[in-house]
Scaffold this motif. Sequence first.
Motif, short mmCIF file in Angstrom:
data_model
loop_
_atom_site.label_atom_id
_atom_site.label_comp_id
_atom_site.label_asym_id
_atom_site.label_seq_id
_atom_site.Cartn_x
_atom_site.Cartn_y
_atom_site.Cartn_z
N LEU A 1 1.03 -1.23 0.22
CA LEU A 1 0.14 -0.21 0.01
C LEU A 1 0.90 1.42 -0.13
O LEU A 1 1.69 1.29 0.34
CB LEU A 1 -0.79 -0.20 1.09
CG LEU A 1 -2.08 -1.26 1.41
CD1 LEU A 1 -2.54 -1.41 2.51
CD2 LEU A 1 -2.99 -1.26 -0.39
N ILE B 1 -8.45 3.16 4.50
CA ILE B 1 -9.24 1.44 3.52
C ILE B 1 -10.09 1.19 4.16
O ILE B 1 -10.59 1.04 5.73
CB ILE B 1 -7.81 0.30 4.16
CG1 ILE B 1 -6.73 0.52 3.34
CG2 ILE B 1 -8.45 -1.20 3.29
CD1 ILE B 1 -5.87 0.15 4.06
N GLU B 2 -12.25 1.27 3.19
CA GLU B 2 -12.94 1.13 3.97
C GLU B 2 -12.93 -0.47 4.38
O GLU B 2 -12.15 -1.34 4.09
CB GLU B 2 -13.98 1.52 2.92
CG GLU B 2 -13.63 3.56 2.74
CD GLU B 2 -14.53 4.36 2.00
OE1 GLU B 2 -15.75 3.44 0.99
OE2 GLU B 2 -14.03 4.96 2.25
N LEU C 1 2.29 -2.19 5.25
CA LEU C 1 1.13 -1.13 4.84
C LEU C 1 2.26 0.57 5.45
O LEU C 1 3.22 -0.15 5.65
CB LEU C 1 0.40 -1.48 6.62
CG LEU C 1 -0.40 -2.09 6.78
CD1 LEU C 1 -0.43 -2.35 7.96
CD2 LEU C 1 -1.37 -2.35 6.01
N CYS D 1 -2.99 5.62 8.83
CA CYS D 1 -3.90 5.09 8.00
C CYS D 1 -4.70 4.66 8.47
O CYS D 1 -4.88 3.68 10.16
CB CYS D 1 -3.05 4.29 7.21
SG CYS D 1 -4.30 3.23 5.47
N ILE E 1 -7.94 1.49 9.03
CA ILE E 1 -8.55 0.97 8.44
C ILE E 1 -9.16 0.74 9.15
O ILE E 1 -9.04 0.28 10.16
CB ILE E 1 -7.20 -0.15 8.82
CG1 ILE E 1 -5.60 0.64 8.03
CG2 ILE E 1 -7.40 -1.81 7.92
CD1 ILE E 1 -4.55 -0.35 8.17
N SER E 2 -10.46 0.21 8.67
CA SER E 2 -11.85 -0.46 8.87
C SER E 2 -10.88 -2.06 9.15
O SER E 2 -10.21 -3.02 9.29
CB SER E 2 -12.68 -0.90 8.30
OG SER E 2 -13.81 -1.39 8.24
N ALA F 1 -11.71 -4.08 7.21
CA ALA F 1 -11.23 -4.39 5.76
C ALA F 1 -10.33 -5.41 5.48
O ALA F 1 -10.01 -6.13 3.87
CB ALA F 1 -9.55 -3.47 5.85
#
Length: 93
Positions: free
Chosen positions: A45, A52-53, A68, A73, A75-76, A79
């Motif tokens: 990434l 990140i959904e 990562l 960031c 992150i759900s 995800a």
Amino acid sequence: DGVTEILNNTFEGCTALEYVRLPETLTVIGTAAFSACKSLRVLTLPASLRVIEDCAFAWCGHLTDLRLPESPCVISGSAFMECYALEDVLKVG
């Protein structure tokens, strides 16, 4: 100038997708954008990524390596749901 967002469900179910090179301009990966990409193995990434959904990479059953960004960031929690093959998760910068 460059892609900043991958929209919801864009590559969902692309079972032949093994590798993705994401642009350094990317900031958002939408809901289920790469979900069920069952052949995806390695994912790096970009440092520009901020969100990140939900289910973005859920059900990517062969994903083994995840890199990562060190940058912040969100992150759900779902995800990477059911990515059972994940072996290496590294923060890179």
